[in-house]
Design an enzyme around this catalytic site. Structure first.
Site, PDB file in Angstrom:
ATOM      1  N   GLY A  86       0.775  -1.243   0.000  1.00  0.00           N
ATOM      2  CA  GLY A  86       0.000   0.000   0.000  1.00  0.00           C
ATOM      3  C   GLY A  86       0.804   1.288   0.000  1.00  0.00           C
TER       4      GLY A  86
ATOM      5  CB  ILE B  82      -0.192   5.002   6.728  1.00  0.00           C
ATOM      6  CG1 ILE B  82      -0.931   6.273   7.192  1.00  0.00           C
ATOM      7  CG2 ILE B  82       0.005   4.021   7.886  1.00  0.00           C
ATOM      8  CD1 ILE B  82      -2.327   6.054   7.723  1.00  0.00           C
TER       9      ILE B  82
ATOM     10  CG  ASP C 160      -6.094  -4.079  -8.850  1.00  0.00           C
ATOM     11  OD1 ASP C 160      -6.759  -4.306  -7.817  1.00  0.00           O
ATOM     12  OD2 ASP C 160      -6.527  -3.387  -9.790  1.00  0.00           O
ATOM     13  CB  VAL C 161      -5.812  -6.171  -3.217  1.00  0.00           C
ATOM     14  CG1 VAL C 161      -4.397  -6.089  -2.672  1.00  0.00           C
ATOM     15  CG2 VAL C 161      -6.544  -4.843  -3.042  1.00  0.00           C
TER      16      VAL C 161
ATOM     17  CE1 TYR D  90     -12.596   6.820   6.210  1.00  0.00           C
ATOM     18  CE2 TYR D  90     -13.736   5.164   7.522  1.00  0.00           C
ATOM     19  CZ  TYR D  90     -12.632   5.564   6.789  1.00  0.00           C
ATOM     20  OH  TYR D  90     -11.566   4.710   6.649  1.00  0.00           O
TER      21      TYR D  90
ATOM     22  CE  LYS E 220     -10.017   1.797   6.658  1.00  0.00           C
ATOM     23  NZ  LYS E 220      -8.858   1.069   6.081  1.00  0.00           N
TER      24      LYS E 220
ATOM     25  CB  THR F 206      -2.082   9.875   3.116  1.00  0.00           C
ATOM     26  OG1 THR F 206      -3.475   9.545   3.177  1.00  0.00           O
ATOM     27  CG2 THR F 206      -1.432   9.596   4.466  1.00  0.00           C
ATOM     28  CG  LEU F 207      -2.769   9.921  -3.377  1.00  0.00           C
ATOM     29  CD1 LEU F 207      -2.443  11.280  -3.994  1.00  0.00           C
ATOM     30  CD2 LEU F 207      -2.119   8.805  -4.191  1.00  0.00           C
ATOM     31  CB  ALA F 208      -6.135   7.673   1.020  1.00  0.00           C
TER      32      ALA F 208
END
Ligand code: NAD
Ligand code: 0WE
Length: 260
Positions: A13, A20, A64-65, A155, A162, A193-195
């Site tokens: 990731g 992270i 790619d998961v 979210y 999550k 972060t990017l996300a």
């Protein structure tokens, strides 16, 4: 001697040096681990390769998961190169941008399925393949967020994903416990972060998180990296099935006492 000396670990990731997963990498490298990485697509390969080289990575492969064939090929490459694995860190999430804006009640079936597939099922998919090449003493870790257990504005479907990820952590810990493999989740406070960059008003969320925390500040990438390093190390040999908060105390409090 570092606490991860002689151990081989996958860190999944990394997008860039703000990720992270990069904070985790810095800690694990400092503690002596031999590291391997994935990248998502050609665009990110250009970012990941130089970062991986700077920590003397011995494995950098595409993954790619959401694709079973890529999962099989990735873990086959890990087995071919390393033979066995000591730890794996999963730091991957994705939901459709619109799903993080529109009211949660409007979430489409497609957005729901994609968010849960990439952000929750992918940990199960990686764990089942990693476990086959782990011995007793092995450890797995995933990254989660407070939105799993509280309704955090916007979210949305990521919170549902999550929640599934945290429950998956407990069931994986149950299953893999008899093989001496530990499985934990780290719940980080907000980090830019990017996300996080695609999210409207992330600045306000960060300010509120700092004010409502006990340490009166946001958590850093390095602090999350150090805690992750501990959780995959033998220092945490008695810890499994846990969701460990690294959020400067925010989740324990009631929010900013100065706010009315
Ligand atoms: P990031 O954008 O740096 O990392 C997310 C990673 O997911 C990227 O490397 C991206 O390539 C990868 N990814 C997305 N879809 C994928 C797919 N189909 N296959 C393979 N990889 C894929 O952002 P980050 O904030 O470092 O996020 C890492 C983890 O930390 C996520 O699980 C996120 O939910 C979690 N987290 C982030 C924060 C925060 O505030 N940034 C807080 C708590 C938890
Ligand atoms: O898990 C996350 C972010 C995950 C994420 C971010 C994006 C943005 C770009 C997943 N998918 C996407 N898809 C995109 O297109 N975090 C914990 C960071 C985060 O995101 C939020 C937060 C926090 C904190 C979104 C709304 C509210 C709070």
């Amino acid at each position: 001697m570092g606490v991860l000396e002689g151990k081989k670990g996958l860190i999944l990731g990394i997008a860039n040096n703000k990720s992270i997963a990069w904070g985790v990498t810095k800690s694990c490298h400092r503690e002596g681990a031999e590291l391997g990485f994935n990248y998502l697509g050609d665009a990110l390969e250009k970012r990941v390769r130089p970062l991986a080289e700077s920590v003397n990575a011995t494995l950098v492969e595409p993954l790619d998961v959401s694709d079973d064939a890529q999962l099989d090929a990735f873990f086959a490459a890990v087995e071919a190169k390393w033979g066995q694995l000591d730890f794996m860190v999963h730091s991957i999430a994705y939901a459709d941008k619109n799903a993080l804006k529109q009211p949660f009640s409007q979430t489409s079936r497609q957005a729901f399925q994609q968010a849960l597939d990439i952000s929750a099922y992918s940990f199960v998919a990686c764990a089942q393949r990693a476990a086959r090449i782990m011995s007793p003493g092995g450890a797995m870790l995933t990254m989660t967020y407070l939105g799993a257990v509280r309704s955090v504005p916007n979210y949305n479907v990521m919170g549902v994903a999550k929640a599934a990820l945290e429950a998956s952590t407990r069931y994986l810990a149950y299953d893999l416990g008899e093989h001496g493999i530990r499985v934990n989740a780290l719940s980080a406070g907000p980090i830019r972060t990017l996300a996080a960059s695609g999210i409207g008003d992330f600045r306000t969320l960060m300010t509120k998180a700092a004010r409502g925390s006990f340490l009166k500040r946001n958590v850093t990438q390095d602090e999350v990296g150090n805690a992750a390093c501990y959780l995959v190390s033998d220092w945490a040999s008695g810890v499994t099935g846990e969701v460990h908060y690294v959020d400067t105390g925010f989740n324990v409090g009631v929010g900013d006492p100065g706010e009315s």
